[in-house]
Design a protein around this motif. Structure first.
Motif, short mmCIF file in Angstrom:
data_model
loop_
_atom_site.label_atom_id
_atom_site.label_comp_id
_atom_site.label_asym_id
_atom_site.label_seq_id
_atom_site.Cartn_x
_atom_site.Cartn_y
_atom_site.Cartn_z
N ILE A 38 0.85 -1.20 0.00
CA ILE A 38 0.00 0.00 0.00
C ILE A 38 0.88 1.24 0.00
O ILE A 38 0.63 2.20 -0.73
CB ILE A 38 -0.94 0.00 1.23
N ILE A 39 1.93 1.20 0.80
CA ILE A 39 2.82 2.35 1.01
C ILE A 39 4.24 2.02 0.57
O ILE A 39 4.74 0.92 0.84
CB ILE A 39 2.83 2.75 2.50
N GLU A 40 4.88 2.99 -0.09
CA GLU A 40 6.32 2.93 -0.34
C GLU A 40 6.97 3.90 0.64
O GLU A 40 6.81 5.12 0.52
CB GLU A 40 6.63 3.33 -1.77
N TYR A 41 7.66 3.35 1.63
CA TYR A 41 8.22 4.18 2.71
C TYR A 41 9.72 4.39 2.50
O TYR A 41 10.48 3.44 2.34
CB TYR A 41 7.98 3.51 4.07
N PHE A 42 10.12 5.68 2.52
CA PHE A 42 11.51 6.04 2.23
C PHE A 42 12.24 6.61 3.45
O PHE A 42 13.35 7.14 3.32
CB PHE A 42 11.56 7.04 1.08
N GLY A 43 11.62 6.53 4.63
CA GLY A 43 12.26 7.04 5.84
C GLY A 43 12.41 8.55 5.82
O GLY A 43 11.66 9.26 5.14
N GLU A 44 13.38 9.04 6.56
CA GLU A 44 13.65 10.48 6.60
C GLU A 44 14.69 10.82 5.53
O GLU A 44 15.70 10.13 5.41
CB GLU A 44 14.17 10.88 7.98
N GLN A 45 14.42 11.87 4.77
CA GLN A 45 15.32 12.27 3.69
C GLN A 45 15.70 13.74 3.84
O GLN A 45 14.84 14.58 4.09
CB GLN A 45 14.65 12.06 2.33
N LYS A 46 16.98 14.03 3.69
CA LYS A 46 17.44 15.42 3.80
C LYS A 46 17.00 16.25 2.59
O LYS A 46 16.74 17.45 2.72
CB LYS A 46 18.96 15.46 3.96
N ASP A 47 16.95 15.62 1.43
CA ASP A 47 16.52 16.31 0.22
C ASP A 47 15.23 15.66 -0.28
O ASP A 47 15.23 14.52 -0.75
CB ASP A 47 17.61 16.23 -0.85
N VAL A 48 14.13 16.40 -0.17
CA VAL A 48 12.82 15.83 -0.54
C VAL A 48 12.50 16.02 -2.02
O VAL A 48 11.51 15.47 -2.51
CB VAL A 48 11.68 16.45 0.32
N ARG A 49 13.31 16.79 -2.73
CA ARG A 49 12.98 17.12 -4.12
C ARG A 49 12.83 15.89 -5.03
O ARG A 49 11.88 15.86 -5.82
CB ARG A 49 14.03 18.09 -4.68
N PRO A 50 13.70 14.88 -4.94
CA PRO A 50 13.51 13.72 -5.83
C PRO A 50 12.16 13.03 -5.63
O PRO A 50 11.61 12.45 -6.59
CB PRO A 50 14.66 12.79 -5.43
N TYR A 51 11.62 13.11 -4.43
CA TYR A 51 10.34 12.45 -4.14
C TYR A 51 9.17 13.32 -4.59
O TYR A 51 8.13 12.79 -5.02
CB TYR A 51 10.28 12.11 -2.65
N LEU A 52 9.34 14.63 -4.53
CA LEU A 52 8.34 15.52 -5.10
C LEU A 52 8.28 15.36 -6.62
O LEU A 52 7.20 15.43 -7.22
CB LEU A 52 8.64 16.98 -4.72
N VAL A 53 9.42 15.13 -7.23
CA VAL A 53 9.47 14.87 -8.67
C VAL A 53 8.66 13.61 -9.00
O VAL A 53 7.94 13.55 -10.01
CB VAL A 53 10.93 14.70 -9.16
N MET A 54 8.73 12.60 -8.15
CA MET A 54 8.04 11.34 -8.37
C MET A 54 6.53 11.46 -8.17
O MET A 54 5.77 10.61 -8.62
CB MET A 54 8.57 10.27 -7.40
N SER A 55 6.09 12.52 -7.51
CA SER A 55 4.68 12.64 -7.12
C SER A 55 3.89 13.52 -8.08
O SER A 55 4.46 14.32 -8.82
CB SER A 55 4.58 13.23 -5.71
N SER A 56 2.57 13.37 -8.03
CA SER A 56 1.68 14.28 -8.77
C SER A 56 0.85 15.13 -7.81
O SER A 56 0.50 16.27 -8.12
CB SER A 56 0.76 13.49 -9.70
N THR A 57 0.54 14.58 -6.64
CA THR A 57 -0.27 15.29 -5.65
C THR A 57 0.33 15.13 -4.27
O THR A 57 0.65 14.00 -3.85
CB THR A 57 -1.72 14.74 -5.64
N PHE A 58 0.47 16.25 -3.57
CA PHE A 58 0.99 16.22 -2.21
C PHE A 58 -0.19 16.18 -1.23
O PHE A 58 -1.13 16.95 -1.35
CB PHE A 58 1.85 17.45 -1.93
N VAL A 59 -0.12 15.28 -0.26
CA VAL A 59 -1.22 15.08 0.68
C VAL A 59 -0.72 15.29 2.12
O VAL A 59 0.23 14.65 2.55
CB VAL A 59 -1.81 13.65 0.56
#
Length: 368
Positions: free
Chosen positions: A252-273
């Motif tokens: 259900i969830i892809e968990y990436f832990g704590e990240q210092k740079d969140v930009r690569p994950y925002l790139v992967m997303s379409s909607t922030f919740v």
């Protein structure tokens, strides 16, 4: 002038307040950062930015008065040694004990930022009520010792005024912490609907609602991705690793832990919740807006300011998983809608939340 920026969370100082501290230095001032993390780990990182770093002992979620007195005495010791002209402080213990230390050190220019009222102010129960009474009195003292008090939304400001914690004449509103538009730039959304939550894994952030909404969404739309970033926490309402694991194990969830740079994950997303119960102004939402993402958040203090409902995203009722699922589904079924909402997010980020505009407002209020 010499300016101290005081916080009980060093990472927050480094990642969320660096633009502000640099704006102080660009105006010709010297900056000293005070946080809770070890000198050996952080002194050089701040030094590379031209900032001196000093450490204080802080129990962020503790209620031991002896440890809090120790925190205050160390802050006072640093104030006496550094002799700052002005102090900017945020987070509860930094504000409360920093204001008293400033008063005892004859520092008249103390500027706290109330960046959201935590679970103590919104919660229920006898223990919560007693702690709230104590905190209200502490904040009343802190505001009395302050020259100006910054707020990030009108809900929190009005709560303080209503409870006579601060005089309205001392208050000023800023648009959150702002977002660095050079660092966070618009990027094309992925073709596949992908949701992203970034935040501490505590219940007040709406993590339970996000997990349950993702569970329902994945049952209906198994191809959709639901991403999660953020650390586990010591907060009493923190999610435990064993509570999250079933969502990971069932894909259900892809968990990436704590990240210092969140930009690569925002790139992967379409909607922030972010289905949070209360915020100051969530910096994560501002960063998502700057990267042209549609936003789903709650009609709650600090969150509602970031979304024009139906324009750059959706506002849902706090704790309402059904409503959350409904609007998530809308962005899945209408990708063009999500793209257009992202464009409005970027426009709002540029017009209202540019970190340079926010920092200039702070500089003007602090007369720097």
């Amino acid at each position: 002038m010499k300016i101290i920026v005081l916080s009980s969370h060093t990472q927050s100082l480094f990642w969320f307040r660096m633009d502000m501290m640099k704006s102080f230095m660009e105006a010709g001032h010297t900056v000293i950062a005070i946080g809770s993390e070890p000198m050996k780990e952080w002194a050089f990182k701040f030094q590379e930015q031209g900032i001196k770093y000093r450490q204080i002992p802080v129990q962020r979620n503790g209620i031991n008065p002896l440890k809090d007195i120790k925190t205050m005495n160390v802050i006072k010791k640093i104030f006496k040694e550094e002799k700052p002209d002005k102090v900017f402080a945020y987070q509860a213990k930094s504000i409360i004990y920093g204001s008293i230390a400033a008063k005892q050190s004859n520092i008249t220019e103390f500027y706290p930022l109330i960046a959201g009222l935590g679970s103590i102010f919104r919660g229920t129960g006898l223990k919560n009520k007693l702690i709230k009474i104590v905190m209200e009195n502490q904040y009343r003292v802190a505001c009395h010792f302050s020259k100006k008090v910054f707020f990030q939304n009108n809900d929190d400001k009005n709560e303080f005024i209503k409870n006579k914690l601060v005089a309205e004449s001392k208050t000023t509103i800023i648009n959150g912490s702002g977002v660095n538009l050079d660092r966070f730039q618009p990027v094309e959304q992925p073709k596949l609907a992908t949701f992203l939550f970034i935040g501490r894994l505590i219940k007040d952030k709406g993590i339970i609602e996000y997990l349950e909404a993702c569970k329902r969404i994945k049952q209906q739309y198994p191809q959709v991705r639901c991403l999660l970033l953020g650390p586990f926490d010591t907060n009493p309402s923190a999610l435990k690793p064993e509570e999250l694991q079933p969502y990971i194990d069932s894909n259900i969830i892809e968990y990436f832990g704590e990240q210092k740079d969140v930009r690569p994950y925002l790139v992967m997303s379409s909607t922030f919740v972010l289905p949070s119960y209360h915020e100051g102004t969530p910096k994560t939402i501002l960063e998502a807006m700057a990267m042209e993402r549609s936003i789903i958040t709650t009609d709650a203090p600090g969150c509602r300011e970031t979304v024009e409902d139906g324009v750059n995203g959706y506002l849902v009722k706090v704790g309402d998983v059904h409503s959350l699922v409904q609007v998530m589904e809308k962005t899945i079924l209408n990708r063009e809608l999500s793209l257009n909402m992202g464009k409005f997010s970027l426009k709002l980020a540029r017009e209202k939340y540019d970190v340079n505009l926010v920092n200039q407002s702070i500089i003007k209020t602090m007369q720097l």
